[in-house]
Scaffold this motif. Structure first.
Motif: not given
Length: 457
Positions: A304-311, A341-349, A381-390
């Motif tokens: 997440g810190e290095q922006g490596n989405n594959t890893v 995981l939630i922190k990673l989601a914000s970095r790979c949003s 996790a709830g906010d993640l679901a709503i934002q990502a699905m939209q």
């Protein structure tokens, strides 16, 4: 369901004669005669792979045929190793041209048998020639028929012998494991042959010797040996093979690669392979016991810190598999896994392929665990679901994983239902259900467990 009916085949000679008849008997010009033969045979369901489709007399002009003919001459003399190497490299290049059909042409014209013979002749004489032979072999192995020819010519036994001879030469190892991976793909019989030859013990020994050196093809070989990808067999033995690999220490060897961190060139390959090994709860726990969970969580942070989405993607996928063990599930949450995981989601949003793996992992962590479901909602996790699905309405797998995650967050936690419904989750789930066939079941289950009466509409 029974085995599929084999396709009709035709020999090169019969094809050439058909084209010749079109020219001699029907007065077609060579180009028209060739096209007519191809169209007629294709309509009849004849498999033309491996056939050199050209006018009569031009077969010998095909570069693959020319390469094989010259290689055959030189192999019988066994003198000009340098030219043999040039020809082997040319054959590899020709057979890896996408859509060319060259690998099938080479296979049909004795390429695999010839390269097996070259391998035997060059073994012990030229390491460079051996590597070129192995690369050529890997390029020829493209389907079950070609790997079957490899098997009949003693390929697995020969490869294991070469691996034993060249266990200090990284180029030979890399080329050898490329052949293991190519030969074992989709072929249960070859997987069994390699395992009977105790390739698992050989792989562990090599990993321990060369642990710090990256051999990506070795990881590919292990992963493919443990993948049930042969649709001709009803019950694959690969799960038993995974247990064998685990018993002799593959988990520790692979976790060591993860401990090297995000800078390790083997990290992605080792992570994917470790997931293939983790076939039951006992193995998942053993991976955690040797530091696997800690290593994966650290890699998730770093990715997440290095922006490596594959890893990020492969590490979340592995964490999801490890979370299948209830003991690991608790350990992951206790080590701050939910927050990571939630922190990673914000970095790979902006990457739905990473988000879908994060949701899958949270879903597994929350399964049959009200405490973890509550923790997930607290983490966001709830906010993640709503934002990502939209944000990504067209990402069908992410939408499906989100619906599954929501279900696990609410099924035993009524308080989470109220929170999510108040934030408009019903409308978002119904839209996913309407837009994606693959989401219907997961969306219906989520709506039902949210307490809605008309969940099946």
């Amino acid at each position: 369901m029974g085995p599929s009916k084999p396709a009709l085949t035709i020999s090169q000679q019969a094809f050439d004669e058909m084209v010749k008849e079109n020219i001699d008997d029907l007065g077609m010009d060579p180009t028209e005669a060739l096209q007519d033969a191809i169209e007629t045979l294709t309509l009849q369901g004849v498999d033309l792979s491996g056939i050199v489709t050209c006018a009569p007399g031009e077969v010998k002009d095909n570069p693959v045929i020319q390469c094989l003919d010259r290689l055959k001459q030189l192999n019988s003399d066994q003198n000009d190793v340098d030219e043999i190497i040039v020809l082997l490299d040319k054959l590899s290049d020709l057979c890896t041209i996408e859509g060319s059909g060259n690998a099938a042409i080479a296979t049909r014209n004795g390429g695999i048998e010839l390269v097996c013979s070259v391998l035997l002749n060059l073994r012990g004489r030229s390491d460079r020639g051996l590597v070129s032979s192995l690369k050529a072999m890997a390029s020829l192995l493209h389907d079950v028929q070609s790997s079957g020819i490899f098997q009949k010519n003693g390929g697995p036994k020969m490869l294991v012998a070469i691996l034993n001879d060249g266990s200090q030469n990284s180029n030979i190892l890399t080329a050898c494991f490329s052949v293991v991976a190519a030969a074992a793909t989709g072929n249960e019989i070859i997987k069994e042959s390699f395992m009977e030859l105790k390739i698992d013990e050989l792989i562990i020994r090599i990993l321990k010797i060369d642990g710090k050196e990256s051999i990506p093809s070795l990881y590919d070989a292990v992963r493919i040996l443990l993948t049930p990808d042969d649709n001709r067999v009803v019950a694959s033995q690969v799960y038993g093979y995974a247990r064998r690999f685990a018993k002799i220490g593959i988990a520790e060897a692979l976790v060591d690669s993860l401990k090297e961190g995000i800078s390790s060139p083997s990290l992605v390959s080792a992570t994917i392979t470790l997931k293939a090994v983790a076939v039951n709860e006992e193995i998942c726990r053993s991976i955690a016991d040797c530091g696997g969970v800690d290593a994966v969580l650290r890699c998730i942070d770093d990715s997440g810190e290095q922006g490596n989405n594959t890893v990020a993607r492969v590490c979340c996928s592995l964490l999801s598999k490890l979370a299948g063990s209830d003991t690991n599930k608790s350990a992951i949450v206790e080590k701050g896994g939910m927050d990571k995981l939630i922190k990673l989601a914000s970095r790979c949003s902006d990457d739905p392929s990473v988000l879908q793996e994060i949701m899958s992992t949270i879903s597994v962590l929350s399964l049959r665990s009200p405490g973890n479901a509550a923790r997930a909602i607290e983490a966001g996790a709830g906010d993640l679901a709503i934002q990502a699905m939209q944000r990504f309405p067209g990402a069908h797998q992410m939408q499906k994983n989100s619906c599954s995650m929501i279900r696990n967050l609410v099924v035993r936690n009524p308080e989470n239902r109220t929170l999510l419904l108040n934030n408009g989750i019903e409308k978002i789930i119904r839209k996913a259900k309407e837009n994606h066939e693959s989401c219907k079941e997961a969306a219906t289950d989520a709506l039902r467990d949210l307490g809605l009466d008309n969940y099946n509409v």
